[in-house]
Design a protein around this motif. Structure first.
Motif, PDB file in Angstrom:
ATOM      1  N   VAL A   1      31.218 -17.120  21.476  1.00  0.00           N
ATOM      2  CA  VAL A   1      29.998 -17.812  21.892  1.00  0.00           C
ATOM      3  C   VAL A   1      28.821 -17.233  21.114  1.00  0.00           C
ATOM      4  O   VAL A   1      28.625 -16.014  21.101  1.00  0.00           O
ATOM      5  N   THR A   2      28.069 -18.105  20.480  1.00  0.00           N
ATOM      6  CA  THR A   2      26.940 -17.655  19.675  1.00  0.00           C
ATOM      7  C   THR A   2      25.624 -17.960  20.382  1.00  0.00           C
ATOM      8  O   THR A   2      25.398 -19.071  20.842  1.00  0.00           O
ATOM      9  N   VAL A   3      24.780 -16.935  20.483  1.00  0.00           N
ATOM     10  CA  VAL A   3      23.437 -17.113  21.047  1.00  0.00           C
ATOM     11  C   VAL A   3      22.465 -17.090  19.876  1.00  0.00           C
ATOM     12  O   VAL A   3      22.380 -16.100  19.149  1.00  0.00           O
TER      13      VAL A   3
ATOM     14  N   ASN B   1      16.109 -17.934  12.683  1.00  0.00           N
ATOM     15  CA  ASN B   1      17.462 -18.021  12.104  1.00  0.00           C
ATOM     16  C   ASN B   1      18.316 -16.804  12.468  1.00  0.00           C
ATOM     17  O   ASN B   1      19.091 -16.326  11.663  1.00  0.00           O
ATOM     18  N   ARG B   2      18.120 -16.283  13.692  1.00  0.00           N
ATOM     19  CA  ARG B   2      18.930 -15.124  14.073  1.00  0.00           C
ATOM     20  C   ARG B   2      19.944 -15.524  15.132  1.00  0.00           C
ATOM     21  O   ARG B   2      19.764 -16.500  15.844  1.00  0.00           O
ATOM     22  N   GLN B   3      21.014 -14.736  15.223  1.00  0.00           N
ATOM     23  CA  GLN B   3      22.018 -15.040  16.241  1.00  0.00           C
ATOM     24  C   GLN B   3      22.862 -13.812  16.554  1.00  0.00           C
ATOM     25  O   GLN B   3      22.960 -12.896  15.755  1.00  0.00           O
ATOM     26  N   ILE B   4      23.440 -13.810  17.763  1.00  0.00           N
ATOM     27  CA  ILE B   4      24.439 -12.798  18.091  1.00  0.00           C
ATOM     28  C   ILE B   4      25.660 -13.526  18.659  1.00  0.00           C
ATOM     29  O   ILE B   4      25.541 -14.627  19.205  1.00  0.00           O
TER      30      ILE B   4
ATOM     31  N   MET C   1      19.707 -17.812  26.665  1.00  0.00           N
ATOM     32  CA  MET C   1      20.962 -17.930  27.401  1.00  0.00           C
ATOM     33  C   MET C   1      20.587 -18.032  28.882  1.00  0.00           C
ATOM     34  O   MET C   1      19.730 -17.276  29.349  1.00  0.00           O
ATOM     35  N   PHE C   2      21.212 -18.958  29.582  1.00  0.00           N
ATOM     36  CA  PHE C   2      20.994 -19.056  31.032  1.00  0.00           C
ATOM     37  C   PHE C   2      21.954 -18.109  31.738  1.00  0.00           C
ATOM     38  O   PHE C   2      23.111 -17.975  31.321  1.00  0.00           O
ATOM     39  N   GLN C   3      21.498 -17.504  32.813  1.00  0.00           N
ATOM     40  CA  GLN C   3      22.406 -16.736  33.673  1.00  0.00           C
ATOM     41  C   GLN C   3      22.596 -17.511  34.969  1.00  0.00           C
ATOM     42  O   GLN C   3      21.628 -17.981  35.548  1.00  0.00           O
ATOM     43  N   VAL C   4      23.854 -17.643  35.395  1.00  0.00           N
ATOM     44  CA  VAL C   4      24.129 -18.179  36.727  1.00  0.00           C
ATOM     45  C   VAL C   4      24.528 -16.984  37.575  1.00  0.00           C
ATOM     46  O   VAL C   4      25.469 -16.260  37.242  1.00  0.00           O
TER      47      VAL C   4
ATOM     48  N   GLY D   1      30.377 -30.576  28.654  1.00  0.00           N
ATOM     49  CA  GLY D   1      30.056 -30.697  27.229  1.00  0.00           C
ATOM     50  C   GLY D   1      29.503 -29.425  26.603  1.00  0.00           C
ATOM     51  O   GLY D   1      29.179 -29.395  25.422  1.00  0.00           O
ATOM     52  N   ASN D   2      29.368 -28.368  27.399  1.00  0.00           N
ATOM     53  CA  ASN D   2      28.827 -27.110  26.865  1.00  0.00           C
ATOM     54  C   ASN D   2      29.926 -26.039  26.885  1.00  0.00           C
ATOM     55  O   ASN D   2      30.298 -25.533  27.950  1.00  0.00           O
ATOM     56  N   GLU D   3      30.434 -25.712  25.710  1.00  0.00           N
ATOM     57  CA  GLU D   3      31.550 -24.747  25.636  1.00  0.00           C
ATOM     58  C   GLU D   3      31.083 -23.308  25.541  1.00  0.00           C
ATOM     59  O   GLU D   3      31.890 -22.382  25.456  1.00  0.00           O
ATOM     60  N   ASN D   4      29.761 -23.124  25.542  1.00  0.00           N
ATOM     61  CA  ASN D   4      29.203 -21.783  25.299  1.00  0.00           C
ATOM     62  C   ASN D   4      29.078 -20.974  26.584  1.00  0.00           C
ATOM     63  O   ASN D   4      27.972 -20.709  27.064  1.00  0.00           O
ATOM     64  N   VAL D   5      30.226 -20.579  27.126  1.00  0.00           N
ATOM     65  CA  VAL D   5      30.220 -19.853  28.399  1.00  0.00           C
ATOM     66  C   VAL D   5      30.733 -18.431  28.199  1.00  0.00           C
ATOM     67  O   VAL D   5      31.789 -18.220  27.593  1.00  0.00           O
ATOM     68  N   VAL D   6      29.959 -17.467  28.689  1.00  0.00           N
ATOM     69  CA  VAL D   6      30.384 -16.066  28.713  1.00  0.00           C
ATOM     70  C   VAL D   6      30.488 -15.683  30.189  1.00  0.00           C
ATOM     71  O   VAL D   6      29.588 -15.979  30.980  1.00  0.00           O
TER      72      VAL D   6
END
Ligand code: PEP
Ligand code: MN
Length: 264
Positions: free
Chosen positions: A2-4, A9-12, A104-107, A152-157
């Motif tokens: 998962v990329t944040v 132009n930065r990411q982790i 990034m959202f936190q639930v 539709g959102n695969e970006n889950v940590v």
């Protein structure tokens, strides 16, 4: 993986060989407190900044977070330190406003079963940090993650933050079994929150080291410039000195295993 993404132009990336350290106060309390916290954790090498804007408190009389009052300075502080920011969303109606400040959202644990919130987050492409409900089975937690993915959102940590057991010595019982299980049986990156998992500052270091040793993708810890003055979760807040000390030893465990801390 998962990329944040953050900044221009930065990411982790979560779920590679690198170990992410998410750190910051339980709650964003003021511009000064948040700035000091952000600078302190950045200096120690944190990969990402945390801080609650909307707090889910057990007692309705406890500090509920600054809410939209925090929006005026969050971006300035984030940009100044150059770290991406994660914060809890407590209601589906907050999505639009929060998108302006979070990377990034936190639930939170209390909302893991809030399927309408999960569906709404599935309609965004913003990464979601999904905490385990404190009474949720691992299967329920993974199914909650599927709500976001199927939207539709695969970006889950995922984030293991301890479950409620018969043991009152610690705030929760940090279930490291679940982390090893998720690593073995799912493709979601998973991090560990030893702050809420133990509720005791002296236990946060050993459990952080355990998380690094067992193959977690990172940790999230609460750090405050003046722990005793924390408006929420003061009893578990780490000082900068305590956080620095954890970072040094986490590095040693990671390097013994051929891994690295996610740089910022
Ligand atoms: C938090 O991380 O800010 C928090 C409230 O934790 P949890 O949802 O795990 O209780
Ligand atoms: Mn907290």
């Amino acid at each position: 993986m998962v990329t944040v993404k953050f900044g221009s132009n930065r990411q982790i990336t979560f779920g590679g060989n690198e170990f992410a350290v998410l750190a910051g106060p339980c709650a964003v309390e003021s511009r000064d407190q948040f700035t000091a916290a952000a600078q302190g954790v950045k200096k120690a090498g944190a990969s990402m900044l945390r801080g609650g804007i909307h707090k889910m408190r057990t007692n309705p009389d406890s500090f509920q977070g600054l809410g939209n009052g925090a929006f005026s300075f969050i971006n300035e502080v984030k940009n100044e330190v150059g770290l991406p920011f994660v914060s809890e969303i407590t209601d589906a109606r907050q999505v639009g406003d929060m998108l302006a400040v979070v990377d990034m959202f936190q639930v939170g644990s209390r909302n893991m079963y809030n399927y309408s919130l999960l569906k709404e987050l599935g309609r965004t492409q913003t990464p979601v940090l999904l905490k385990r409900g404190f009474s949720a089975t691992v299967e329920e937690w993974l199914l909650a993650a599927d709500y976001i993915v199927k939207g539709g959102n695969e970006n889950v940590v995922l984030c293991e933050r301890g479950v409620r057991t018969f043991e009152p010595t610690t705030r929760n019982t940090l279930d490291l079994n679940s982390v090893a299980y998720v690593k073995a049986h799912s493709s979601f990156p998973v991090i560990v929150d030893p702050s809420h998992g133990t509720g005791r500052p002296e236990l946060i270091k050993p459990l952080s080291l355990a998380a690094a040793a067992l193959g977690a993708d990172g940790i999230m810890v609460e750090v405050h410039p003046n722990p005793k003055q924390s408006l929420s979760d003061a009893f578990q807040a780490l000082s900068f000195e305590q956080f620095d000390d954890i970072m040094v030893d986490v590095e040693k465990v990671l390097s013994a295993l051929g891994r690295k801390r996610l740089s910022n």
